[in-house]
Design an enzyme around this catalytic site. Structure first.
Site, mmCIF file in Angstrom:
data_model
loop_
_atom_site.group_PDB
_atom_site.id
_atom_site.type_symbol
_atom_site.label_atom_id
_atom_site.label_comp_id
_atom_site.label_asym_id
_atom_site.label_seq_id
_atom_site.Cartn_x
_atom_site.Cartn_y
_atom_site.Cartn_z
ATOM 1 N N GLY A 140 0.793 -1.232 0.000
ATOM 2 C CA GLY A 140 0.000 0.000 0.000
ATOM 3 C C GLY A 140 0.822 1.278 0.000
ATOM 4 O O GLY A 140 0.377 2.299 0.518
ATOM 5 N N SER A 142 1.580 3.560 -2.218
ATOM 6 C CA SER A 142 1.033 4.784 -2.831
ATOM 7 C C SER A 142 -0.099 5.358 -1.978
ATOM 8 O O SER A 142 -0.163 6.569 -1.755
ATOM 9 C CB SER A 142 0.560 4.531 -4.264
ATOM 10 N N ASP A 185 -7.334 -0.091 0.007
ATOM 11 C CA ASP A 185 -6.047 0.398 0.512
ATOM 12 C C ASP A 185 -6.230 1.738 1.224
ATOM 13 O O ASP A 185 -5.763 1.926 2.354
ATOM 14 C CB ASP A 185 -5.042 0.585 -0.641
HETATM 15 O O1 PMV Z 1 -1.394 -4.471 -4.870
HETATM 16 P P1 PMV Z 1 -2.144 -3.701 -3.859
HETATM 17 O O2 PMV Z 1 -1.557 -3.838 -2.517
HETATM 18 O O3 PMV Z 1 -2.359 -2.271 -4.249
HETATM 19 O O4 PMV Z 1 -3.582 -4.354 -3.690
HETATM 20 C C1 PMV Z 1 -4.497 -4.364 -4.748
HETATM 21 C C2 PMV Z 1 -5.770 -5.001 -4.296
HETATM 22 C C3 PMV Z 1 -6.695 -5.354 -5.453
HETATM 23 O O5 PMV Z 1 -7.828 -5.983 -4.881
HETATM 24 C C4 PMV Z 1 -6.029 -6.327 -6.404
HETATM 25 C C5 PMV Z 1 -7.116 -4.121 -6.229
HETATM 26 C C6 PMV Z 1 -8.074 -3.205 -5.493
HETATM 27 O O6 PMV Z 1 -8.217 -2.070 -5.951
HETATM 28 O O7 PMV Z 1 -8.700 -3.623 -4.507
#
Ligand code: PMV
Length: 347
Positions: A140, A142, A185
């Site tokens: 997370g 960003s 996130d």
């Molecule tokens: O890769 P990360 O930590 O940004 O997680 C993305 C999570 C997803 O479910 C794949 C995408 C989202 O927007 O929820």
């Protein structure tokens, strides 16, 4: 003025959460992003000097603010134009645009103009970012940097920024990084507590009845969330019934996990993690390297393990206990993880 925000890990439900199924995420307070916003006499009013060593940037950008008279190219969209409502089709050219956008969102939210910000048009702003959160590692980074910047801007203006508002503003900035993020996130990082999350709804705080020990391992391979989410979307387009079925089962696992966490039945989480991992493999977001790490964690005593986040690289998470954490940690490093650390949820 300085502010911070934690990293995060998704326990259950990534990808399916984009399609409306529930998911569970926890903050990772051991990793923090920090932001400091001050006035700067080095740049003029309406300008922002950014120091962001983790992305290798030191320089000035223009702020796009109501009331600002500067003429400049729009950093955020190649063709210029308003970025207010819909997510743009392309991400910003570089993360610096995302940083400037976070400052703009906060200042606009509080109705600040260049005059109001500095009281003097000749004085600009300076933003310094320091983040311990590895980039594109499923932790997370960003969203954490964005929330830290929003908080720094609110502090600078002497305003308060409730977690829900920070999450909403951060989601708008995240759309510029990732296209169509679910918002999980931004929500877990802004609230700083474990959450049960359904896209488009207020996150539900998750009470953790008994502590959960997790070992997190960074595979060392960066993966683009946007590309992984786009890949799932393409496969979903080609086989909607199949993918909807996988999403349904992942959502059911998140709901079962919620009950287990709230009732302190932590041992139930292991098999749920492993089943969630199998479903992520069927979605096509796992990799052989991630599966080697998962197998190593299990061989070292983890009753369950899975990738966490978008996949394609990034993070692996293994369920542990105080007794098994060290062996799992060492097993993950021996299997090639770039770094590993143990975190406890709900201590
Ligand atoms: O890769 P990360 O930590 O940004 O997680 C993305 C999570 C997803 O479910 C794949 C995408 C989202 O927007 O929820």
């Amino acid at each position: 003025m300085s502010a911070s925000a934690p990293g995060k890990a998704i326990l259950f439900g990534e990808h399916a959460v984009v399609y409306g199924r529930p998911a569970i995420a926890v903050p990772v307070h051991a990793l923090q992003a920090r932001a400091e916003l001050t006035t700067s006499e080095v740049v003029e009013g309406g300008m922002l000097w950014i120091e962001a060593p983790e992305v290798g940037f030191s320089g000035a950008v223009d702020l796009q603010l109501a009331g600002s008279s500067s003429e400049r190219a729009d950093l955020r969209q190649p063709g210029g134009g308003s970025a207010d409502e819909d997510a743009p089709k392309e991400p910003p050219a570089d993360p610096v645009a995302g940083l400037a956008l976070a400052v703009e969102r906060a200042l606009e939210h509080f109705g600040a103009t260049p005059e109001a910000i500095a009281g003097d048009r000749s004085v600009g702003l300076r933003l310094e970012i320091r983040s311990e959160i590895p980039v594109a590692a499923g932790l997370g980074s960003s969203a954490a940097v964005t929330v830290a910047v929003l908080r720094a801007a609110a502090e600078y203006l002497g305003e308060s920024l409730p977690a829900g508002t920070a999450a909403e503003l951060a989601l708008k900035v995240e759309q510029h990084y990732h296209g169509t993020p679910s918002g999980i996130d931004s929500a877990v990082i802004a609230h700083g507590k474990p959450i049960y999350f359904v896209k488009g709804e207020q996150p539900t705080p998750l009470s953790v009845a008994a502590p959960i020990t997790l070992v997190l391992a960074d595979s060392g391979r960066a993966a683009s969330t946007r590309q992984m989410v786009d890949g799932v979307r393409q496969r979903w387009e080609a086989d909607r019934p199949g993918y909807e079925g996988l999403f349904d089962r992942i959502g059911a696992i998140a709901a079962e996990a919620r009950r287990a966490i709230q009732s302190g039945q932590i041992a139930e989480l292991g098999p749920l993690m492993s089943e969630n991992q199998q479903l992520l493999e069927q979605l096509g977001v796992s990799t052989p390297q991630l599966e080697v790490l998962i197998a190593a964690a299990q061989a070292a005593g983890a009753p369950g393990a899975k990738l966490s986040g978008a996949g394609g690289g990034g993070l692996v998470m293994a369920l542990a206990t105080a007794e098994t954490a060290e062996a799992i940690h060492d097993g993950l490093l021996a299997a090639g993880a770039a770094r590993a650390f143990t975190t406890q949820i709900g201590s």
